[in-house]
Each structure stands twice: as C-alpha cells, then as structure tokens.
Design a protein around this motif. Structure first.
Motif, mmCIF file in Angstrom:
data_model
loop_
_atom_site.group_PDB
_atom_site.id
_atom_site.type_symbol
_atom_site.label_atom_id
_atom_site.label_comp_id
_atom_site.label_asym_id
_atom_site.label_seq_id
_atom_site.Cartn_x
_atom_site.Cartn_y
_atom_site.Cartn_z
ATOM 1 N N THR A 6 29.181 -4.627 13.009
ATOM 2 C CA THR A 6 28.701 -3.246 12.908
ATOM 3 C C THR A 6 29.744 -2.207 13.324
ATOM 4 O O THR A 6 29.787 -1.136 12.710
ATOM 5 C CB THR A 6 27.377 -3.052 13.676
ATOM 6 O OG1 THR A 6 27.544 -3.421 15.047
ATOM 7 C CG2 THR A 6 26.258 -3.878 13.044
ATOM 8 N N ASN A 26 19.542 -9.742 20.590
ATOM 9 C CA ASN A 26 19.698 -10.730 19.533
ATOM 10 C C ASN A 26 19.092 -12.056 19.995
ATOM 11 O O ASN A 26 19.541 -12.621 20.982
ATOM 12 C CB ASN A 26 21.192 -10.882 19.235
ATOM 13 C CG ASN A 26 21.447 -11.355 17.830
ATOM 14 O OD1 ASN A 26 20.560 -11.826 17.147
ATOM 15 N ND2 ASN A 26 22.684 -11.228 17.406
ATOM 16 N N SER A 32 24.911 -12.403 13.357
ATOM 17 C CA SER A 32 24.958 -11.187 12.543
ATOM 18 C C SER A 32 24.168 -11.430 11.270
ATOM 19 O O SER A 32 24.100 -12.560 10.776
ATOM 20 C CB SER A 32 26.397 -10.772 12.227
ATOM 21 O OG SER A 32 26.901 -11.453 11.105
ATOM 22 N N VAL A 92 14.114 -7.451 12.161
ATOM 23 C CA VAL A 92 14.295 -6.479 13.234
ATOM 24 C C VAL A 92 12.884 -6.098 13.658
ATOM 25 O O VAL A 92 12.109 -5.574 12.850
ATOM 26 C CB VAL A 92 15.079 -5.236 12.763
ATOM 27 C CG1 VAL A 92 15.154 -4.194 13.881
ATOM 28 C CG2 VAL A 92 16.476 -5.632 12.304
ATOM 29 N N GLN A 111 16.374 -9.663 15.819
ATOM 30 C CA GLN A 111 16.584 -8.646 16.838
ATOM 31 C C GLN A 111 15.205 -8.144 17.239
ATOM 32 O O GLN A 111 14.387 -7.805 16.381
ATOM 33 C CB GLN A 111 17.412 -7.483 16.283
ATOM 34 C CG GLN A 111 18.839 -7.849 15.950
ATOM 35 C CD GLN A 111 19.816 -7.466 17.037
ATOM 36 O OE1 GLN A 111 19.480 -6.832 18.018
ATOM 37 N NE2 GLN A 111 21.072 -7.853 16.848
ATOM 38 N N TYR A 146 21.906 -3.670 8.943
ATOM 39 C CA TYR A 146 22.913 -4.636 9.389
ATOM 40 C C TYR A 146 22.833 -4.731 10.898
ATOM 41 O O TYR A 146 22.670 -3.713 11.579
ATOM 42 C CB TYR A 146 24.316 -4.187 8.961
ATOM 43 C CG TYR A 146 24.429 -4.036 7.465
ATOM 44 C CD1 TYR A 146 24.741 -5.132 6.662
ATOM 45 C CD2 TYR A 146 24.166 -2.812 6.857
ATOM 46 C CE1 TYR A 146 24.799 -5.002 5.284
ATOM 47 C CE2 TYR A 146 24.218 -2.675 5.476
ATOM 48 C CZ TYR A 146 24.535 -3.775 4.690
ATOM 49 O OH TYR A 146 24.578 -3.655 3.327
ATOM 50 N N ALA A 147 22.947 -5.950 11.422
ATOM 51 C CA ALA A 147 22.802 -6.144 12.863
ATOM 52 C C ALA A 147 23.769 -7.204 13.356
ATOM 53 O O ALA A 147 24.075 -8.169 12.645
ATOM 54 C CB ALA A 147 21.369 -6.565 13.188
ATOM 55 N N ASP A 148 24.271 -7.010 14.573
ATOM 56 C CA ASP A 148 25.072 -8.022 15.265
ATOM 57 C C ASP A 148 24.903 -7.780 16.760
ATOM 58 O O ASP A 148 24.031 -7.013 17.175
ATOM 59 C CB ASP A 148 26.545 -7.999 14.809
ATOM 60 C CG ASP A 148 27.284 -6.726 15.191
ATOM 61 O OD1 ASP A 148 26.716 -5.856 15.884
ATOM 62 O OD2 ASP A 148 28.454 -6.599 14.795
ATOM 63 N N VAL A 152 22.460 -2.325 15.843
ATOM 64 C CA VAL A 152 21.784 -2.350 14.549
ATOM 65 C C VAL A 152 22.050 -1.017 13.863
ATOM 66 O O VAL A 152 21.939 0.044 14.483
ATOM 67 C CB VAL A 152 20.264 -2.569 14.717
ATOM 68 C CG1 VAL A 152 19.577 -2.695 13.356
ATOM 69 C CG2 VAL A 152 19.972 -3.797 15.587
#
Length: 163
Positions: A6, A26, A32, A92, A111, A146-148, A152
């Motif tokens: 991200t 997470n 990710s 999410v 997440q 998109y998430a890591d 987010v």
C-alpha cells in the motif's frame, strides 16, 4: 496471487487513493490482498456474509460494514474456508472475527477490528452492494480495495503495482 504494497500504491497513485483510518489488524493467511469491492451492511448478523462467500469471489474483496460492533464475530473459520475455496481475495470487516488461529492459516486476506469468540445470530438481516461508509471513507461496489500490514486503501479504478 498478486502482492500489493500500500505505501507504493499511495506513492504511485496519490490522486486516486483514499486511506482508511488505521484501526484494522491483519488476521488472514495472506499478508496482502486486493480486488473489486462487494459490500455488505449488517449488524451482528452474518447471514449475507455466509451467502456471499458461497459464491465465486475471484478478483473480489468482501467489505463488511458491521457497524463497528465489538460484541459478535461476523466471520469464523468455516466461512473463511468457504471464501478461500471460492476464490475470494479477502475480506475487510468493520467488526470482529473469531477462530483467529485457523484463519491465520487460511489462504485468504482478512482485515478486521478485533477478535471475539461469540458468533452472530443469523436472522437474514442486512443489505448487499450498497455504498457503505466507515474508517473515514465510502466504499462503492465495483470500486477497488487493497490491504497489507501497512493499512487499507481504496480506489475508484484498479491499481497496478509500480515496476
């Protein structure tokens, strides 16, 4: 499976992305994930989550507005396994999950706010594919998330990792 960072996406697309307020952790086996947004709005009832994870989720992320409830878990190991087997990239969840040790071993991005051992009551209550707002942003079905481990982000269009 695509790997997203991200911070790199924020640097490459500053005019497109919005960053969620940092409140998520997470929990999934994927560190990710990203994809097209499918939304659910529900409160302490994961009936729609169960229905959606049973469908093909290839390239999609389920965004669940659970109202921020810290009293019930909207995702557990069985639904996480179902989501993974049906190709969902991740979830999410503005709420809690449970069975965190199993979900950490599941090939799925997750997440959420926290863990909670109590399951929800399934009453068939909730709304599917409406705009939902939490963590300072509005999620629109068909946009992208998109998430890591950094956070987010959302974007109205798909993002490619910079070379």
């Amino acid at each position: 499976m695509n790997h997203y960072l991200t911070p790199d996406l924020c640097d490459a697309y500053p005019e497109l992305v919005q960053v969620l307020e940092p409140m998520f952790s997470n929990f999934g086996g994927r560190d990710s994930f990203g994809g097209e947004i499918v939304t659910i709005k529900c409160f302490e009832d994961n009936s729609l989550v169960k229905e959606q994870v049973a469908l093909n989720g290839k390239g999609k992320v389920l965004v669940v507005d659970g109202g921020g409830s810290l009293r019930r878990a909207l995702l557990g190991d069985l639904l996480a396994e179902k989501a993974a087997s049906n190709g969902w990239e991740g979830l999410v969840i503005y709420g809690c999950i449970r069975d965190v040790d199993v979900i950490a071993q599941t090939d799925l991005g997750v997440q959420a706010l926290a863990s909670h051992p109590m399951k929800t009551d399934r009453r068939g209550v909730g709304e599917l594919n409406i705009a939902v707002t939490f963590a300072g942003v509005t999620f629109h079905p068909g946009h992208y998330v998109y998430a890591d481990n950094n956070g987010v982000i959302i974007s109205p269009s798909p993002l490619k990792m910079p070379e």
